[in-house]
Enzyme design. Structure first.
Site, PDB file in Angstrom:
ATOM      1  N   CYS A 155       9.040   1.101 -11.797  1.00 54.52           N
ATOM      2  CA  CYS A 155      10.245   0.381 -11.351  1.00 54.52           C
ATOM      3  C   CYS A 155      11.026  -0.172 -12.529  1.00 54.52           C
ATOM      4  O   CYS A 155      12.252  -0.157 -12.524  1.00 54.52           O
ATOM      5  CB  CYS A 155       9.880  -0.803 -10.458  1.00 54.52           C
ATOM      6  SG  CYS A 155       8.509  -0.526  -9.353  1.00 54.52           S
ATOM      7  N   ASP A 156      10.318  -0.696 -13.525  1.00 55.15           N
ATOM      8  CA  ASP A 156      10.994  -1.527 -14.528  1.00 55.15           C
ATOM      9  C   ASP A 156      11.032  -0.924 -15.933  1.00 55.15           C
ATOM     10  O   ASP A 156      11.705  -1.465 -16.816  1.00 55.15           O
ATOM     11  CB  ASP A 156      10.296  -2.906 -14.604  1.00 55.15           C
ATOM     12  CG  ASP A 156      10.346  -3.621 -13.259  1.00 55.15           C
ATOM     13  OD1 ASP A 156      11.334  -3.414 -12.529  1.00 55.15           O
ATOM     14  OD2 ASP A 156       9.400  -4.367 -12.945  1.00 55.15           O
TER      15      ASP A 156
ATOM     16  N   CYS B  24       4.863  -3.053 -12.462  1.00 58.56           N
ATOM     17  CA  CYS B  24       5.315  -1.722 -12.073  1.00 58.56           C
ATOM     18  C   CYS B  24       6.153  -1.064 -13.165  1.00 58.56           C
ATOM     19  O   CYS B  24       7.367  -1.311 -13.262  1.00 58.56           O
ATOM     20  CB  CYS B  24       6.117  -1.827 -10.781  1.00 58.56           C
ATOM     21  SG  CYS B  24       6.785  -0.246 -10.251  1.00 58.56           S
TER      22      CYS B  24
END
Ligand code: NAP
Length: 308
Positions: free
Chosen positions: A138-139, A135
């Site tokens: 997200c990261d 992801c």
């Protein structure tokens, strides 16, 4: 046991659309959310091809929020749990079990979606959350000024690779062939981006690290040559598998575990409908999942009213 009329399993675009339509048809649907509200689009950085949103700044989480609020506005209810078992063997009413509840329901719309496929190489599991990610949304932020690799040659790999250039110093896209699967628009943009390099005909054999990822071991499938490439992050975008384990033995599936549904979204069990990526390994678009979720809810309403 809690009694329901319609349970929607999953809360991606197909599930939320099915909920909107079922709620507007006064079926009072209960959505069992699953792992993550919104499913895969909740971890999608940019959504550029969903009709009605011409501005370039629509994110996956924005779209989830809009669909969720629309479903809720018409009275859909949400249970933040996962389905662990079902019993469809005696026909309607069916049993649906979550970790903390057991429901009896007249009809079910299965929209449990799909999950990112893993490479299955040494180090991949060990370094999830410590450099290995599925992801970028997200990261990506954690890789500011760092070097990352993206594995895969499809639309997801290129789209998320482009997103990662906002943070990373260098993005190496490792693809097993010398031709990309991604569409021409994304390919053009990725090739024009100075931060992106392609490593073709190559696969990742191992993720290496010491607490955190430090490198990947790659091999060239044409020459057999191996190489250790230093990197801080490994973003894996090599496709998906259907989240259908809990349905094994309960619904007819193809050899890859995708639920078989007909053009009216009917499965092998009367009263159970399926929509979105749990039954579609081919189109896999937000727009197609939305259409299938809509069709499943309409058909479900017809089926219920014909029974009555
Ligand atoms: P995909 O199209 O199935 O691409 C998966 C990629 O991973 C392929 O390049 C494949 O290589 C590679 N791959 C598969 N298994 C591998 C393995 N074990 N090791 C190394 N590489 C492996 O998946 P996706 O990119 O997630 O896209 C899924 C669907 O969503 C597609 O229909 C796509 O068009 C759509 N999508 C659209 C957009 C957009 O339009 N903006 C964005 C994201 C996704 P090969 O090419 O050699 O098979």
């Amino acid at each position: 046991m809690n009694k329901e009329k319609v349970i929607v399993i999953g809360s991606g675009p197909a599930g939320l659309t099915a909920a909107i339509y079922a709620a507007r048809a006064t079926l009072d649907p209960l959505v069992i959310v699953g792992n993550q509200l919104g499913g895969q689009i909740s971890i999608t950085a940019e959504v550029e091809n969903y009709p009605g949103f011409p501005e370039p700044d629509l994110t996956g989480p924005d779209l989830v929020d809009r669909m969720y609020r629309q479903a809720e506005r018409f009275g859909s209810r949400f249970d933040y749990d996962e389905v662990i078992d079902v019993d469809f063997s005696k026909g309607s009413p069916f049993t649906v079990k979550t970790n903390s509840n057991e429901y009896e329901t007249e009809a079910v719309i299965v929209t449990a979606g799909a999950s990112p496929r893993r490479l299955g190489v040494p180090g991949e599991e060990d370094f999830i959350g410590r450099g290995v990610s599925f992801c970028a949304t997200c990261d990506g932020f954690f890789f500011r000024g760092r070097d990352v690799v993206v594995v895969g040659g499809g639309d997801s790999a290129l789209e998320e690779g482009l997103f990662l250039t906002k943070f990373a110093n260098k993005v190496n896209i490792i693809h097993r062939r010398d031709e990309l699967r991604a569409g021409p628009t994304l390919e053009k943009r990725a090739r024009a981006n100075e931060k992106i390099d392609f490593i073709f005909d190559s696969v990742v054999d191992e993720v290496i690290g010491n607490g955190m990822v430090t490198a990947v071991q790659t091999s060239n499938l044409k020459t057999g040559e191996t190489n250790r490439l230093s990197t801080d992050g490994v973003f894996i975008y090599i496709g998906h598998y259907p989240n259908s384990k809990f349905l094994e033995g309960h619904l007819a599936m193809d050899e890859h575990g995708y639920v078989i549904a007909d053009e009216k979204m009917r499965t092998s069990v009367e009263g159970i409908f399926a929509a979105g990526e749990i039954q579609d390994s081919y189109f896999r678009q937000i727009a197609t999942s939305v259409g299938q979720g809509c069709a499943a809810a309409i058909q479900c309403e017809k089926w219920l009213s014909e029974r009555e």
